[in-house]
Structures are given as C-alpha cells and as structure tokens.
Design a protein around this motif. Structure first.
Motif, PDB file in Angstrom:
ATOM      1  N   PHE A  99       0.819  -1.207   0.000  1.00 36.41           N
ATOM      2  CA  PHE A  99       0.000   0.000   0.000  1.00 36.41           C
ATOM      3  C   PHE A  99       0.852   1.256   0.000  1.00 36.41           C
ATOM      4  O   PHE A  99       0.458   2.284  -0.551  1.00 36.41           O
ATOM      5  CB  PHE A  99      -0.932  -0.012   1.218  1.00 36.41           C
ATOM      6  N   TYR A 102       1.615   2.028  -3.498  1.00 36.27           N
ATOM      7  CA  TYR A 102       0.467   2.645  -4.158  1.00 36.27           C
ATOM      8  C   TYR A 102       0.383   4.136  -3.843  1.00 36.27           C
ATOM      9  O   TYR A 102       0.116   4.959  -4.736  1.00 36.27           O
ATOM     10  CB  TYR A 102      -0.826   1.948  -3.718  1.00 36.27           C
ATOM     11  N   ILE A 103       0.609   4.493  -2.587  1.00 39.39           N
ATOM     12  CA  ILE A 103       0.549   5.906  -2.204  1.00 39.39           C
ATOM     13  C   ILE A 103       1.654   6.704  -2.904  1.00 39.39           C
ATOM     14  O   ILE A 103       1.411   7.795  -3.434  1.00 39.39           O
ATOM     15  CB  ILE A 103       0.668   6.047  -0.671  1.00 39.39           C
ATOM     16  N   SER A 106       0.791   7.147  -6.574  1.00 36.13           N
ATOM     17  CA  SER A 106      -0.281   8.124  -6.768  1.00 36.13           C
ATOM     18  C   SER A 106       0.226   9.542  -6.590  1.00 36.13           C
ATOM     19  O   SER A 106      -0.144  10.449  -7.348  1.00 36.13           O
ATOM     20  CB  SER A 106      -1.432   7.845  -5.788  1.00 36.13           C
ATOM     21  N   LEU A 257      -3.416   4.247  -6.026  1.00 33.23           N
ATOM     22  CA  LEU A 257      -4.288   4.017  -4.883  1.00 33.23           C
ATOM     23  C   LEU A 257      -5.638   3.392  -5.242  1.00 33.23           C
ATOM     24  O   LEU A 257      -6.082   2.484  -4.532  1.00 33.23           O
ATOM     25  CB  LEU A 257      -4.504   5.334  -4.135  1.00 33.23           C
ATOM     26  N   SER A 282      -6.560   7.366   2.037  1.00 32.92           N
ATOM     27  CA  SER A 282      -6.440   7.969   0.710  1.00 32.92           C
ATOM     28  C   SER A 282      -7.105   9.339   0.623  1.00 32.92           C
ATOM     29  O   SER A 282      -6.772  10.137  -0.261  1.00 32.92           O
ATOM     30  CB  SER A 282      -7.046   7.038  -0.340  1.00 32.92           C
TER      31      SER A 282
END
Length: 309
Positions: A99, A102-103, A106, A257, A282
């Motif tokens: 995760f 992903y952050i 993004s 995200l 998010s």
C-alpha cells in the motif's frame, strides 16, 4: 488676494472632526433586520448546517466502519460503532499489501500530471484568450469538442498508442494521455480574458513581448485560477481508476491508490474493514489540499467565468 483668518477654536474643532472615526458606509446604510428577516436568517443557517450534516455523515460512518471488526461490517441492525475500536486496522493496511507503494505512485503521478497540465493549459489558454491569430476561434471550438468524447471510447486507441510508444506499464503512460485536456485550457482562457487588456498593452509599449507579458504580467494575476485547476487536476489523477487498471501490468510496481483499494477484494472474500481504513487514508492528502487552497478556490471559481471579451 484676500486671506481668510481661522480662529484657533475653529481649527481645533475641525481637527477633532477629521480625527473622529468614520463609520463604514456599508454599516451606515445597513437597515436593521426585521422579525421576518431574522427568521429567514435562522432558517438559512439551519439549511446550511443540515446540508453539511448530510454530506459529512457518510464520511463519519466510513471512519467508524474502519475501526470495526470485519465480521461486524454488515451486522443487523446496523451500528455506527462496533463492539471494539480496532485502530490496528490502519496499520494492517500496510501489512496486507504494497500500500505504501500505491501511495507513492499516486503522489508521483498526480503531482507530475498536475504540473504538465498547468504548463500546457496556461500556455494554451493564453494563446486562445489573449493572442490574435487566424483560425483561433475555429480551433478552440474543435478543441472544446473533445470534451464530449467519453473516456471509455478513448481507452482502446490510447492503449494502442502506448503500445506503439512502448510505454505500457510505465509512469509516462499514466501521466501524458490526460495531460492535454480541454477543460484546463477553457478555464484558463476564461480567466485570462477577464484581465484588462490595457495591462498587456502597457507592457508591450515598454518593450515586453508576448512571452514576457505572459510570465510577468498575466500569470501572476491568475494565481486563483491556477489553484483551482491544480486542485481539480490533482483530484482527477488521484482518483483515476479505469486507465491505470488498463495500462498497468505490474500492479505491485506501478499501481496507484484506486487499484490498491480494489486489491482488498479477492477470491477469499473482501476485507471491508481494511478497505474502509485504506479509503480514509487515501482521502487525507486531497482533504488537506482543498483546505489549504480553499481561499484561492472560492476566488478562482467566482472569477473564472466572468471573462469573455
């Protein structure tokens, strides 16, 4: 030539009159509220508070749902707070998958895409709104026509272009296809046309060319419109799901995200508690961005549509 003599008493009286505080004109001209006006004001405030409560309620429910055990997400009757508050759900989000990657993806895609859009849209808006060239209005109408084409229609030809460029499963594929939209150009054009043309003409009399006038005169006056466009563009890249899902192959390396939020649903079920916690995480960057630029957002939205010479 006659000279008028003023006595000391008169001079002191005039000085005291000039030094007395002057009540603002809007306060002097404001009529006291009647009973009906007070009632309407109370109902207006109640309406605002009720609308705010309606919009905030889903966020509050999502936050407390992120603290519930997964087995209590769909308990009947529904409850706002679970049997226990599991703050560990927010830490388990990062242990469930990449995760943090992903952050980071993004943030990189949203910031880079926003910078590209701001650069292209401000320059194109200046060309359409301030410069005079043959066929300008026709080109602008064709440019606006691209807004009527849905994104779902464009994904197949855009994916073929990405394959031809060798950009599939890369950051450029996530950034550049949507960096040349007509919305930002239209927004900046409307704002630029509301700026008095005399400012630019005075700069040209002093020897400034179009580029210098754009950088030193027009662009500094458009901070509010640029802030509006920056927020809208950042949110668009941050929340984009369909295009990253299609053009990304290795989600663990280039996933964003929205793809990370979908990863909590699998063959063995859905971790609703972790998905809610990830959704709350998010929302933090976008919420902070909107709050930080709230003043410029209100001013930019109010002024962006007032131009049109």
């Amino acid at each position: 030539m006659s000279t008028e003599l003023i006595s000391p008493v008169t001079a002191i009286a005039d000085a005291e009159h000039d030094a007395a505080p002057v009540e603002p004109a809007e306060r002097r001209g404001r009529a006291p509220l009647t009973t009906g006006g007070r009632i309407r004001l109370v109902f207006a405030h109640l309406g605002v508070y009720l609308a705010a409560l309606i919009f905030v309620s889903p966020l509050v429910y999502a936050f407390f749902s992120a603290l519930k055990p997964n087995s209590e997400m769909f308990s009947m009757p529904p409850t706002l707070v679970g049997s226990e508050l599991r703050w560990s759900n927010f830490a388990d989000v990062f242990a469930y998958g990449p995760f943090l990657t992903y952050i980071g993806n993004s943030f990189f895609v949203a910031i880079a895409g926003t910078l590209v859009v701001l650069t292209v849209s401000t320059m194109a808006g200046y060309a359409f709104g301030r410069l005079r060239w043959k066929g300008r209005d026709l080109v602008f109408v064709l440019f606006l026509g691209t807004l009527m084409v849905p994104q779902e229609v464009l994904v197949i030809p855009m994916f073929q272009v990405m394959q031809w460029l060798g950009w599939v499963d890369s950051y450029p594929a996530l950034i550049f296809p949507f960096a040349f939209t007509a919305f930002g150009t239209f927004l900046m054009r409307q704002f630029f046309r509301g700026i008095p043309f005399e400012l630019e003409e005075a700069a040209r009399v002093d020897g400034a060319g179009p580029i210098r006038s754009f950088l030193q005169i027009i662009l500094p006056l458009a901070k509010s419109a640029v802030a509006v466009l920056a927020v809208f563009t950042f949110l668009s890249f941050w929340n984009s799901y369909l295009w990253p899902l299609i053009v990304t192959v290795d989600y663990a390396s280039h996933g964003t995200l929205p793809i990370g939020l979908a990863s909590f649903s699998g063959l063995q079920g859905t971790r609703w508690d972790l998905q809610m916690a990830a959704a709350i995480i998010s929302m933090v960057p976008t919420t902070v961005l909107v709050i930080a630029l709230q003043k410029h957002l209100v001013k930019g939205i109010a002024m962006a549509g007032l131009g049109g010479r």
